[in-house]
Design a protein around this motif. Structure first.
Motif, short mmCIF file in Angstrom:
data_model
loop_
_atom_site.label_atom_id
_atom_site.label_comp_id
_atom_site.label_asym_id
_atom_site.label_seq_id
_atom_site.Cartn_x
_atom_site.Cartn_y
_atom_site.Cartn_z
N LYS A 128 -11.15 5.85 14.03
CA LYS A 128 -11.89 7.11 13.91
C LYS A 128 -11.01 8.22 13.35
O LYS A 128 -11.52 9.25 12.89
N GLU A 129 -9.70 8.05 13.38
CA GLU A 129 -8.80 9.02 12.76
C GLU A 129 -8.85 8.91 11.24
O GLU A 129 -8.50 9.87 10.53
N PHE A 130 -9.30 7.77 10.73
CA PHE A 130 -9.24 7.50 9.30
C PHE A 130 -10.58 7.67 8.59
O PHE A 130 -10.62 7.89 7.38
N ALA A 131 -11.69 7.51 9.31
CA ALA A 131 -13.01 7.62 8.68
C ALA A 131 -14.04 7.99 9.74
O ALA A 131 -13.89 7.64 10.91
N PRO A 132 -15.10 8.69 9.33
CA PRO A 132 -16.10 9.11 10.31
C PRO A 132 -17.02 8.00 10.78
O PRO A 132 -17.57 8.06 11.88
N PHE A 160 -4.12 3.88 1.40
CA PHE A 160 -4.94 4.18 2.57
C PHE A 160 -4.94 3.00 3.53
O PHE A 160 -4.74 3.16 4.76
N ALA A 161 -5.16 1.79 2.99
CA ALA A 161 -5.17 0.59 3.83
C ALA A 161 -3.81 0.34 4.46
O ALA A 161 -3.71 -0.05 5.64
N GLN A 162 -2.76 0.60 3.72
CA GLN A 162 -1.41 0.40 4.24
C GLN A 162 -1.11 1.36 5.38
O GLN A 162 -0.51 0.98 6.40
N ARG A 163 -1.55 2.61 5.25
CA ARG A 163 -1.34 3.59 6.33
C ARG A 163 -2.10 3.20 7.59
O ARG A 163 -1.62 3.38 8.71
N LEU A 164 -3.30 2.65 7.41
CA LEU A 164 -4.09 2.18 8.56
C LEU A 164 -3.35 1.06 9.28
O LEU A 164 -3.22 1.08 10.52
N GLN A 165 -2.88 0.07 8.53
CA GLN A 165 -2.14 -1.04 9.14
C GLN A 165 -0.90 -0.54 9.88
O GLN A 165 -0.60 -0.98 11.00
N LYS A 166 -0.19 0.39 9.26
CA LYS A 166 1.03 0.93 9.86
C LYS A 166 0.72 1.67 11.16
O LYS A 166 1.43 1.52 12.15
N GLY A 176 -2.72 -7.10 11.39
CA GLY A 176 -4.01 -7.59 10.93
C GLY A 176 -4.12 -7.44 9.43
O GLY A 176 -3.35 -6.69 8.81
N SER A 177 -5.08 -8.15 8.84
CA SER A 177 -5.29 -8.09 7.40
C SER A 177 -6.43 -7.16 7.07
O SER A 177 -7.32 -6.91 7.89
N VAL A 178 -6.42 -6.65 5.83
CA VAL A 178 -7.44 -5.71 5.37
C VAL A 178 -8.10 -6.25 4.11
O VAL A 178 -7.43 -6.79 3.22
N GLY A 179 -9.41 -6.13 4.05
CA GLY A 179 -10.16 -6.44 2.84
C GLY A 179 -10.99 -5.23 2.44
O GLY A 179 -11.62 -4.60 3.29
N ILE A 180 -10.99 -4.88 1.18
CA ILE A 180 -11.78 -3.75 0.67
C ILE A 180 -12.60 -4.25 -0.50
O ILE A 180 -12.08 -4.89 -1.42
N ALA A 181 -13.90 -3.99 -0.45
CA ALA A 181 -14.79 -4.48 -1.49
C ALA A 181 -16.03 -3.59 -1.59
O ALA A 181 -16.21 -2.67 -0.79
N ARG A 182 -16.89 -3.93 -2.56
CA ARG A 182 -18.07 -3.10 -2.84
C ARG A 182 -19.28 -3.52 -2.02
O ARG A 182 -20.33 -2.87 -2.09
N SER A 183 -19.16 -4.60 -1.27
CA SER A 183 -20.22 -4.98 -0.33
C SER A 183 -19.59 -5.30 1.00
O SER A 183 -18.41 -5.67 1.08
N LYS A 184 -20.37 -5.17 2.05
CA LYS A 184 -19.87 -5.44 3.39
C LYS A 184 -19.47 -6.90 3.53
O LYS A 184 -18.43 -7.23 4.13
#
Length: 447
Positions: A128-132, A160-166, A176-184
């Motif tokens: 919640k610190e990173f997104a509403p 942004f993803a790297q800061r979240l992981q850190k 943990g791993s992060v995936g970012i894409a245009r669909s859920k």
């Protein structure tokens, strides 16, 4: 004194979120169609990682969910396995005895839900610190809407993803791993590509073709074993096969007008899924509700198995009342301790549409009680149960020939108020106190 507003129902509390939707249904979609950006975070071997941290067991093959009896016999089910254990072929869901056979020096620990839940809630606050808008999809998976990063450079999005992981690592010392894409759907798929702590960005058509399309179609949520068989029979093995050669009409023919369309959109990455921070007040499940539970050990104790079904009925009826719906048709099964012995499926109906425990449990026992007794008398151990609604009624119209007993309905309403206020464990029916004994119940889930 002013009348106090009743405490709200919590139908999704303690429900494993993956069972909330088999794919992204219409009620989980954005109404407007536009390009969006999603982030999915997935802890690596969450339970095992927590235990390695708290007990300094790094580098050791470890499973959570198994134990040894005093006789030395290995019992239980693998809830998760460390990467060191996975190198021996140990997988989630297999028996602890199978894990022991693959790796005789494997370390076995029990599930500690309180610890895992506390860490999961802590991580939720960090998100919640990173997104509403954040969705805690399960204890170790999270979705985040990051439309505010659309149009930014790849470097900025990755940063942004790297800061979240850190931030998560600093707070928990877990990765943990992060995936970012245009669909859920594709965000969830992409987070699995670079485990345990990588970042995968799928931001273009070309990246979808090169990274997502080669994946087997059964990797997509909503594609279970039977659906996968139907899709394979049409000649589609990978996501790319569906995206390149598939068509919506085929999926509608296979799986129905609504689900078929949604499944095709999900596989091809065209879904407009919402990141569901909370279940909306008007949400109602499309296909009803269900409950499944695998015992730590097989049992031939008739009363305890009936007690487990009483718990299943209690969970299902509570959720039906919470959603304001009823059912008169139910189905389920019970499985045996011997993996090669097929389970027993059943279906039954109640006198009318209802969400009162007593009516459902009585009809259930009339149907399945003799079969349970027969199996137990022959020494055949029962290992797991499943119960769910087969048809639901959302109209709440009065039953013509049958009415719920007013006293029973009043008692149920009073019990629900206590559960809503203090939690499910503070009040229960006597019949639910008979449980099959065991040390681990990691598969005990509503769905």
């Amino acid at each position: 004194m002013p009348h106090k507003k009743p405490h709200p129902y919590q139908p999704e509390k303690d429900v494993h979120r993956i069972t909330l939707y088999n794919t992204i249904y219409p009620e989980h979609q954005h109404r407007s169609k536009k390009e969006r950006l999603y982030l999915h975070f997935d802890f690596a071997c969450f339970y095992a990682q927590v235990e390695q941290l708290r007990r300094n067991m790094y580098g050791l093959p470890l499973i959570v969910g198994g134990w040894r009896k005093e006789s030395g016999q290995v019992k239980g089910i693998v809830a998760t396995a460390s990467y060191e254990a996975r190198k021996f072929g140990i997988k989630t869901g297999m028996s602890a005895f199978e894990a022991y056979q693959l790796c005789p020096h494997v370390c076995m620990l029990q599930v500690d839900y309180d610890t895992y839940t506390g860490i999961s809630q802590q991580v939720h606050f960090i998100f919640k610190e990173f997104a509403p808008v954040v969705e805690r999809y399960s204890m170790d998976e999270y979705f985040m809407e990051i439309d505010f990063l659309r149009g930014r450079s790849r470097k900025e999005i990755d940063g942004f993803a790297q800061r979240l992981q850190k931030r998560i690592y600093q707070a928990t010392h877990l990765v943990g791993s992060v995936g970012i894409a245009r669909s859920k759907t594709y965000a969830k798929l992409s987070s699995s590509l670079n485990k345990p702590k990588g970042r995968t960005l799928i931001l273009t058509d070309e990246e979808e073709r090169s990274e997502i399309w080669p994946l087997d179609v059964e990797e997509v949520w909503g594609v279970g074993r039977r659906r996968h068989e139907h899709i394979l029979a049409e000649g589609y093995k990978t996501i790319g096969d569906v995206a390149e050669r598939g068509n919506e009409k085929t999926f509608i023919r296979l799986f129905g007008a609504n689900f078929g369309k949604m499944l095709f959109q999900t596989i091809t990455g065209k879904d407009q899924g919402r990141v569901m921070e909370e279940i909306s007040e008007d949400y109602q499940p499309k296909e009803g509700v269900s409950y499944g539970h695998t015992f730590s050990e097989g049992s031939t104790d008739v009363d305890r198995i009936k007690g487990e079904y009483a718990i299943a009925v209690q969970h299902i009826c509570y959720r039906l009342r919470a959603y304001g719906i009823r059912a008169n048709s139910f189905s389920g099964m019970f499985g045996f301790n011997e993996p090669d012995k097929p389970g027993v499926g059943f279906r039954f109906v109640t006198p009318a549409h209802t969400n009162i425990d007593d009516y459902v449990y009585q009809a259930l026992m009339n149907k399945v009680g003799p079969a349970i007794k027969k199996a137990c008398e022959h020494g055949i151990e029962i290992r797991n149960i499943m119960l769910g609604t087969h048809k639901i009624d959302k109209t709440n119209q009065l039953n013509v020939f049958f009415q719920d007993d007013e006293d029973k309905a009043a008692r149920v309403k009073a019990m629900d108020e206590i559960k809503n206020r203090f939690g499910q464990k503070y009040i229960t029916k006597a019949s639910t106190l008979h449980r099959v004994k065991g040390n681990t119940h990691f598969l005990e889930r509503n769905c």
